[in-house]
Design an enzyme around this catalytic site. Structure first.
Site, mmCIF file in Angstrom:
data_model
loop_
_atom_site.group_PDB
_atom_site.id
_atom_site.type_symbol
_atom_site.label_atom_id
_atom_site.label_comp_id
_atom_site.label_asym_id
_atom_site.label_seq_id
_atom_site.Cartn_x
_atom_site.Cartn_y
_atom_site.Cartn_z
ATOM 1 N N CYS A 1 0.838 -1.200 0.000
ATOM 2 C CA CYS A 1 0.000 0.000 0.000
ATOM 3 C C CYS A 1 0.875 1.252 0.000
ATOM 4 C CB CYS A 1 -0.929 0.019 1.217
ATOM 5 S SG CYS A 1 -0.034 0.124 2.775
ATOM 6 N N CYS B 1 3.483 1.676 2.729
ATOM 7 C CA CYS B 1 4.762 0.984 2.530
ATOM 8 C C CYS B 1 5.730 1.889 1.769
ATOM 9 C CB CYS B 1 4.558 -0.311 1.752
ATOM 10 S SG CYS B 1 3.522 -1.536 2.559
ATOM 11 N N CYS C 1 44.490 -19.618 -14.478
ATOM 12 C CA CYS C 1 44.550 -20.312 -13.185
ATOM 13 C C CYS C 1 43.538 -19.695 -12.225
ATOM 14 C CB CYS C 1 45.955 -20.257 -12.586
ATOM 15 S SG CYS C 1 46.451 -18.590 -12.102
ATOM 16 N N CYS D 1 43.443 -15.927 -11.595
ATOM 17 C CA CYS D 1 42.698 -15.123 -12.591
ATOM 18 C C CYS D 1 41.237 -15.030 -12.201
ATOM 19 C CB CYS D 1 42.815 -15.753 -13.980
ATOM 20 S SG CYS D 1 44.484 -15.879 -14.618
ATOM 21 N N ASP E 1 7.589 -36.305 5.679
ATOM 22 C CA ASP E 1 6.156 -36.047 5.706
ATOM 23 C C ASP E 1 5.465 -37.325 5.228
ATOM 24 O OD1 ASP E 1 3.706 -34.473 5.731
ATOM 25 O OD2 ASP E 1 3.811 -34.609 3.548
ATOM 26 N N ASP F 1 6.497 -32.235 0.199
ATOM 27 C CA ASP F 1 6.075 -31.971 -1.176
ATOM 28 C C ASP F 1 6.462 -30.583 -1.655
ATOM 29 O OD1 ASP F 1 4.300 -30.276 0.037
ATOM 30 O OD2 ASP F 1 2.530 -31.478 -0.367
ATOM 31 N N ASP G 1 4.654 -28.122 3.115
ATOM 32 C CA ASP G 1 5.740 -28.271 4.089
ATOM 33 C C ASP G 1 6.800 -27.180 3.961
ATOM 34 O OD1 ASP G 1 4.678 -30.815 5.024
ATOM 35 O OD2 ASP G 1 5.342 -31.608 3.111
#
Length: 805
Positions: free
Chosen positions: A15, A18, A83, A86, A499, A698, A702
């Site tokens: 809103c 904010c 290397c 770098c 779960d 899943d 969770d």
């Protein structure tokens, strides 16, 4: 005053309050002259004094207020690195740029992943900054075939250099080898002993083939750092110019053949180029997982546009296009079937070899194979939004990320070269003044050997190549690690929380038991019950109907139907009155069920839901449904126990049902009747006991627990939500992937430790051996090249790891 202006994209505003809060917070920040926040655009425009504050501090301020700042992400291919030093220089330079939030360079992939604010810095700005360091950035295109082309070009370039260098170096090597006592029988043309011939052979190698080392060394030193190029340029130049000095000094001298070291510099450069060639080929193999995933994609699609059927490249398919898929073809994009039916091979995604029947309204996944029917599919996800594209993205990001164990190697690589140069100078002085006083050539040999043997290439490759190979191999088995840190941490897990619904079980109830009354024929009983439940939308009713149809029994439409919420249904089928439901429903209508009560209790103890049926006022039988256990759950849990892990099952179901399921699969500890938000608290309790916890769910319900756990594993098909919620996505949907993920993590970390040990041991042992004079410079060069290649080859062993499926 150094005034700058920036624009930050903000998320989390709901809103005008904010926007006002962010605006006031920014205006109070030190160095901010003006700040305005546009709620509609969700953007903050800020003018600030760059001498007092910077964009990172402004972003942190916004985050401290409870919002977030959006950053763009781009991946670039890097050319010119030699290397790990770098890689560190490029990473530091990009991270110091205004607008760059984070830059991570992967030396093994030769790429950099940059998170940046496009309003503050552009891709071109980053390219220019890196160009000044002496390297080049090329933005990676969506079709990563470019990377393959780039790798092939690099291999071709290094091959050409090696052949040219080897042709010129071979006569010099011939001359050197024939000088040993045990090889004195080898014939040597007199011309090869001429210093000017040796100079002519060595000079192109030194300054044409070796130009890349001089350029790299100059740019490194100009930026007040040092890398492998400094060591190679310093060592080979010392040998070349000292030999040139001796050659000039020998003009008009009668001292005979002088001992030159042109072969030292030429052979060294040749061997280093050979090492680079092997590295390029090996690093190309280390991204095989990405290539395999890319190979799964369809190349073209048959679509209908303006009433015409046409074949177009897959990149041109748009959302809502109507796509035709013939038998045997790959589904080009994610979509929904609007016409036709077929069996689809989804093994590339689920690992399940049995084709899945699909019909109108069903979703299909891009790159799966249409086995036997003609389909018309409405495209829903195309390009970067398809499931396979998201999988490829996760794998690429994981391969490009850094594991915490790499930080040690990065720190060592950053300071290693200056230390080595110091040691080499010290070795030269010791040999020249004390060991072999006045023998400049002998001291120079030891100086060169120390410089070359100490190159930190192997150290820089030790971790990223293993991360690439390990995460890539895991992806082939449907295990997607989000980043290197997760791949590293997973092996520390000692407790796995599962779960129940959709993880241990299939997540969908199915018909398990049919017990008709003694007076009833089973098929007649099932036909009547199934027809009565046909119009119900309750999940248990759907399970009963599906189970009866699977038995080949045809159902009819009921003459009447009434759902009784929380109790069951009433219906009329073929003139018979049916009641199907709970004990309470039976008792309400005075139906005697005493004879079946004990059987019903036994079924409930097994975690099943029993539904009673009465026909025309008399008890007729019982059907039971249950969320069945996945075929592999018991075996997977047994494997976890064998690995020494404690397995806990957590569920919102009642304790009796939960214990029945847990007992069947071999889980001893059960936490039942837990709400989704309570699962995260249970994870915290175990963590407070000092446990390293993996939560497996899943990825949606969770999510709080997945985020709280040390490692979150999402079981499923790799949806956006699952990938966002978890650290690891288990694409194949069965629990066998959990021990596989932990096993792969252990193998990868073991491989990284082997690489780091041997890389460090190589340098630790090689330097004193070279300093003591037991290692000729050309042997040091060969050993240095071998060390880098051996580290990469050791990492590639991970691509042959077999996981239990």
């Amino acid at each position: 005053m150094n005034q700058k202006e920036t624009s930050l994209q903000i998320t989390g505003m709901t809103c005008a309050a904010c926007a006002t809060r962010i605006e006031k917070g920014l205006q109070k920040s030190e160095g901010v002259e003006e700040a305005s926040v546009n709620l509609a655009l969700e953007k903050a425009n800020i003018k600030y004094d760059a001498d007092t504050t910077d964009e990172t501090k402004l972003s942190d301020k916004i985050r401290s207020l409870g919002y977030d700042v959006v950053m763009d992400q781009a991946e670039f291919l890097i050319t010119g690195m030699s290397c790990a030093a770098c890689a560190n220089r490029i990473e530091k330079r990009l991270n110091n740029m205004d607008g760059v939030a984070e830059a991570t360079v992967n030396f093994a992939l030769e790429s950099v992943l940059v998170k940046y604010n496009p309003g503050q810095v552009s891709a071109q700005d980053m390219k220019e900054a890196v160009k000044k360091l002496g390297y080049a950035l090329e933005q990676k295109r969506e079709e990563t075939g470019d990377q393959t082309d780039y790798r092939q070009k690099e291999i071709h370039k290094q091959t050409s250099k090696f052949i040219f260098s080897a042709i010129l170096s071979l006569p010099l090597l011939w001359a050197m080898v024939s000088h040993f006592e045990f090889t004195s029988f080898i014939w040597l043309p007199d011309i090869l002993m001429n210093p000017w011939v040796q100079l002519a052979l060595a000079t192109p190698v030194q300054f044409i083939i070796g130009r890349q080392f001089y350029v790299g060394a100059y740019k490194a030193l100009r930026n007040k750092s040092a890398n492998m190029d400094v060591l190679v340029a310093l060592g080979t130049s010392a040998a070349y110019f000292y030999s040139l000095y001796l050659s000039i000094r020998s003009i008009g001298s009668n001292t005979g053949m002088v001992e030159l070291y042109f072969e030292t510099s030429a052979v060294l450069i040749t061997l280093i180029i050979l090492g680079k060639l092997f590295e390029a080929k090996a690093k190309g193999r280390s991204s095989e997982a990405i290539k395999k995933l890319m190979g799964l994609q369809a190349k073209t699609a048959t679509v209908v546009r303006e009433g015409k059927e046409m074949i177009i490249p897959i990149e041109e398919v748009q959302r809502d296009d109507l796509v035709f898929v013939k038998p045997g073809e790959k589904i080009p994009v994610d979509g929904e079937i609007v016409e036709g039916q077929s069996a689809l091979d989804e093994s590339m995604l689920t690992g399940e070899s049995i084709p899945v029947d699909k019909t109108v309204g069903d979703c299909v996944i891009g790159s799966t194979i249409n086995k036997n029917g003609f389909l018309k599919v409405r495209a829903t996800n195309v390009g970067k939004d398809t499931a396979l594209a998201q999988i490829i993205k996760v794998v690429e990001e994981a391969q490009g990320s850094k594991a915490p164990i790499q930080r040690m190697a990065d720190v060592i690589s950053g300071i290693f070269v200056p230390i080595v140069v110091g040691i080499a100078i010290l070795v030269f002085l010791i040999w020249f003044f004390w060991v072999s006083p006045g023998e400049f050539a002998t001291a120079l040999e030891k100086f060169i050997a120390v410089l070359v043997i100490a190159c930190p290439c192997a150290l820089g490759l030790a971790t990223p190549t293993s991360i690439m190979a390990g995460s890539g191999r895991a992806a082939e088995y449907g295990i997607l690690f989000k980043g290197g840190e997760h791949l590293e941490l997973t092996h520390q897990i000692d407790t796995v929380i599962l779960d129940k619904t959709g993880t241990v079980t299939n997540g969908k109830p199915s018909l398990t038991d049919v017990i008709p009354a003694s007076s009833m024929d089973e098929n007649t009983f099932l036909m009547l019950v199934g027809s009565a439940e046909k119009n119900s939308e309750h999940p248990l009713a759907e399970a009963i109907v599906d189970g009866i149809r699977d038995r080949g029994i045809e159902l009819v439409s009921p003459q009447s139907f009434e759902a009784i919420p929380g109790h069951g249904i009433m219906a009329e089928v073929d003139g018979k009155a049916l009641i199907v439901g709970t004990r309470r429903l039976m008792n309400k209508y005075g139906i005697e069920i005493q004879e079946i009560s004990e059987t019903m209790e036994n079924l409930e103890k097994q975690g099943k839901t029993a539904m009673l049926a009465a026909i025309d006022g008399s008890y007729a039988g019982l059907v039971a449904v249950a969320d069945t256990i996945k075929d592999t759950s018991k075996e997977a849990i047994s494997r976890l126990h064998e690995m020494g892990l404690e397995v806990v099952m957590i569920t919102g179901d009642n304790a009796q049902t939960a214990r029945a399921i847990a007992e069947e699969v071999g889980i001893k500890k059960v936490i039942a009747e837990v709400l989704p938000e309570g699962k995260a608290e249970e994870v915290k309790k175990l963590q407070q006991e000092g446990r390293k916890v993996a939560m497996v769910g899943d990825g949606i319900n969770d999510a709080p627990a997945l985020a709280t756990a040390d490692i979150g594993m999402a079981i499923g098909t790799g949806t956006d939500v699952a990938m966002e919620a978890a650290d690891i996505t288990l694409m194949r949907g069965d629990l066998m992937s959990i021990p596989d993920a932990i096993f792969m993590s252990k193998k990868t970390i073991s491989n990284i430790r082997q690489n780091l040990f041997w890389a460090l041991a190589y340098n630790s042992l090689g330097i004193p051996i070279a300093a003591l004079g037991f290692l000729a410079p050309w042997l040091a060069g060969a050993a240095m090249a071998f060390s880098s290649v051996s580290v990469v080859l050791n990492a590639l062993r991970l691509q042959r790891v077999n996981l239990n499926q």
